[in-house]
Scaffold this motif. Structure first.
Motif, short mmCIF file in Angstrom:
data_model
loop_
_atom_site.label_atom_id
_atom_site.label_comp_id
_atom_site.label_asym_id
_atom_site.label_seq_id
_atom_site.Cartn_x
_atom_site.Cartn_y
_atom_site.Cartn_z
N PRO A 239 0.82 -1.22 0.00
CA PRO A 239 0.00 0.00 0.00
C PRO A 239 0.85 1.27 0.00
CG PRO A 239 -0.89 -1.58 1.54
CD PRO A 239 0.41 -2.14 1.07
N HIS A 240 1.97 1.23 0.70
CA HIS A 240 2.80 2.43 0.77
C HIS A 240 3.42 2.77 -0.58
CE1 HIS A 240 4.96 5.64 2.74
NE2 HIS A 240 6.03 5.28 2.07
N VAL A 241 3.69 1.75 -1.39
CA VAL A 241 4.26 2.01 -2.72
C VAL A 241 3.22 2.73 -3.59
CG1 VAL A 241 5.32 0.98 -4.76
CG2 VAL A 241 5.80 0.02 -2.52
N LEU A 242 1.95 2.44 -3.39
CA LEU A 242 0.89 3.16 -4.10
C LEU A 242 0.79 4.60 -3.61
CD1 LEU A 242 -1.97 0.53 -4.45
CD2 LEU A 242 -0.93 1.81 -6.30
N ARG A 243 0.92 4.79 -2.32
CA ARG A 243 0.92 6.15 -1.74
C ARG A 243 2.11 6.94 -2.28
NH1 ARG A 243 -0.71 9.25 2.85
NH2 ARG A 243 0.98 10.05 4.16
N HIS A 244 3.23 6.24 -2.38
CA HIS A 244 4.45 6.84 -2.92
C HIS A 244 4.24 7.24 -4.38
CE1 HIS A 244 9.14 6.41 -3.09
NE2 HIS A 244 8.72 7.54 -3.61
N ALA A 245 3.58 6.36 -5.14
CA ALA A 245 3.31 6.64 -6.55
C ALA A 245 2.40 7.86 -6.68
CB ALA A 245 2.67 5.42 -7.22
N PHE A 246 1.39 7.94 -5.83
CA PHE A 246 0.48 9.08 -5.83
C PHE A 246 1.25 10.40 -5.69
CE2 PHE A 246 -1.62 12.08 -2.87
CZ PHE A 246 -2.75 12.43 -3.60
N ALA A 247 2.14 10.44 -4.69
CA ALA A 247 2.91 11.67 -4.43
C ALA A 247 3.87 11.97 -5.57
CB ALA A 247 3.67 11.52 -3.12
N THR A 248 4.58 10.96 -6.03
CA THR A 248 5.59 11.15 -7.07
C THR A 248 4.96 11.60 -8.39
OG1 THR A 248 7.00 9.47 -6.05
CG2 THR A 248 7.48 10.05 -8.34
N HIS A 249 3.85 10.98 -8.77
CA HIS A 249 3.21 11.32 -10.03
C HIS A 249 2.63 12.73 -10.00
CE1 HIS A 249 2.69 6.74 -10.93
NE2 HIS A 249 3.95 7.14 -10.90
N LEU A 250 2.12 13.15 -8.83
CA LEU A 250 1.63 14.53 -8.70
C LEU A 250 2.78 15.53 -8.86
CD1 LEU A 250 -0.94 14.38 -5.75
CD2 LEU A 250 -1.43 14.84 -8.14
N LEU A 251 3.90 15.24 -8.19
CA LEU A 251 5.06 16.13 -8.28
C LEU A 251 5.60 16.18 -9.70
CD1 LEU A 251 6.84 15.09 -4.96
CD2 LEU A 251 5.88 17.34 -5.43
N ASN A 252 5.64 15.02 -10.35
CA ASN A 252 6.13 14.97 -11.73
C ASN A 252 5.27 15.78 -12.69
OD1 ASN A 252 8.24 13.32 -11.03
ND2 ASN A 252 7.32 11.44 -11.81
N ASN A 253 3.99 15.90 -12.35
CA ASN A 253 3.07 16.62 -13.23
C ASN A 253 2.79 18.05 -12.77
OD1 ASN A 253 2.00 14.72 -15.46
ND2 ASN A 253 1.99 13.44 -13.65
#
Length: 296
Positions: A239-253
């Motif tokens: 689950p934390h890897v999904l939370r991590h993806a959420f944050a990273t993808h927002l920052l990337n965009n």
């Protein structure tokens, strides 16, 4: 004798696995042998913190990582807590010990492609389990909520007018998170299947098992690991890897760090900044494209 009693306590009262008990046993035997060899003391109830500190120094000097040292100290601390409980010692000699600093490992987030592939697999299954599992993954990725927050979501906290849901975070701090349209659609489809189960659900939790009970942590982990094992070769799938993806993808965009902080429910920016390193390559691309001399 005391070590044997402690190991029995771990096995029969704490219900620890054989693997965990063996790790405790090895740590305690190693410490006991150190005390006999260096202090001619085989009674661990007479050991003080200075002897323990000497042992810590010796294993650090032997090249043991801080993470492993902390695990060994944890074994020793639990042992002395047990001795205190059975009144073999008055004070735990490790009661004021501070763990060695360990550099936090930040796992790589799932890519957008991996997440889309996992959701496409889930879309092929429209029974109760399939819709619930899809909703779990969509909620974790589209909102960035924690596993514990996900488990405790309640139906009554969904606001269909504003497309939000109330989340109870750490230290009982409430916040609203936005539900994207595709997630609302999945919620609607899932709730129809949930109603068909005709199970008692007095507490009103959003996500339940087929028997109507609240979902639990290991179930959430298994679901994510199961689906992402088909689409990703990453070592950690949680689950934390999904939370991590959420944050990273927002920052990337282009999302600001402050915005991501609020969405994640962090109390300080320091907690959020741990996710920025994965965005560095994207930041470099933007910088090179946008800076007047970037193309030189």
């Amino acid at each position: 004798m005391l070590i044997s009693s402690f190991l029995e306590y771990l096995e029969f009262e704490k219900k620890y696995s054989k693997h965990t008990i063996m790790a405790y046993k090895n740590d305690l035997i190693a410490f006991s042998e150190f005390c006999v060899e260096n202090y001619e003391e085989n009674n661990l109830t007479r050991i003080h913190y200075r002897e323990i500190r000497s042992w810590i120094v010796s294993i650090v000097n032997a090249g043991t990582s801080n993470r492993s040292v902390n695990r060994k100290i944890s074994s020793l601390k639990s042992f002395y807590n047990f001795l205190q409980k059975i009144e073999e010692v008055d004070v735990n000699p490790l009661s004021k010990h501070k763990s060695l600093k360990v550099q936090k490992k930040v796992s790589s987030p799932f890519t957008e492609r991996e997440i889309n592939d996992a959701i496409e697999i889930l879309k092929k299954k429209n029974d109760f389990d399939g819709l619930r599992n899809r909703l779990i993954i969509e909620l974790l990725y589209s909102t960035g909520i924690r596993r514990a927050e996900l488990i405790n979501l309640k139906e009554k906290n969904i606001d269909y007018v504003n497309n939000t849901i109330k989340v109870l975070g750490k230290r009982n701090k409430e916040r609203l998170v936005v539900l994207l349209p595709f997630v609302v659609e999945t919620i609607d489809s899932y709730l129809i299947k949930k109603k068909e189960l005709q199970v008692s659900d007095d507490e009103g939790f959003l996500l339940v098992t087929k028997k109507g009970g609240k979902i639990y942590e290991t179930l959430v982990y298994r679901i994510i690991n199961s689906y992402f094992s088909r689409v990703s070769t990453k070592g950690k799938k949680s689950p934390h890897v999904l939370r991590h993806a959420f944050a990273t993808h927002l920052l990337n965009n282009g999302a600001s760090l402050n915005s991501v902080k609020e969405l994640l429910g962090h109390s300080s920016l320091a907690s959020t900044q741990v996710y920025t390193h994965n965005s560095l390559e994207e930041i470099k691309k933007v910088f090179n494209m946008a800076h007047p001399r970037g193309a030189d």
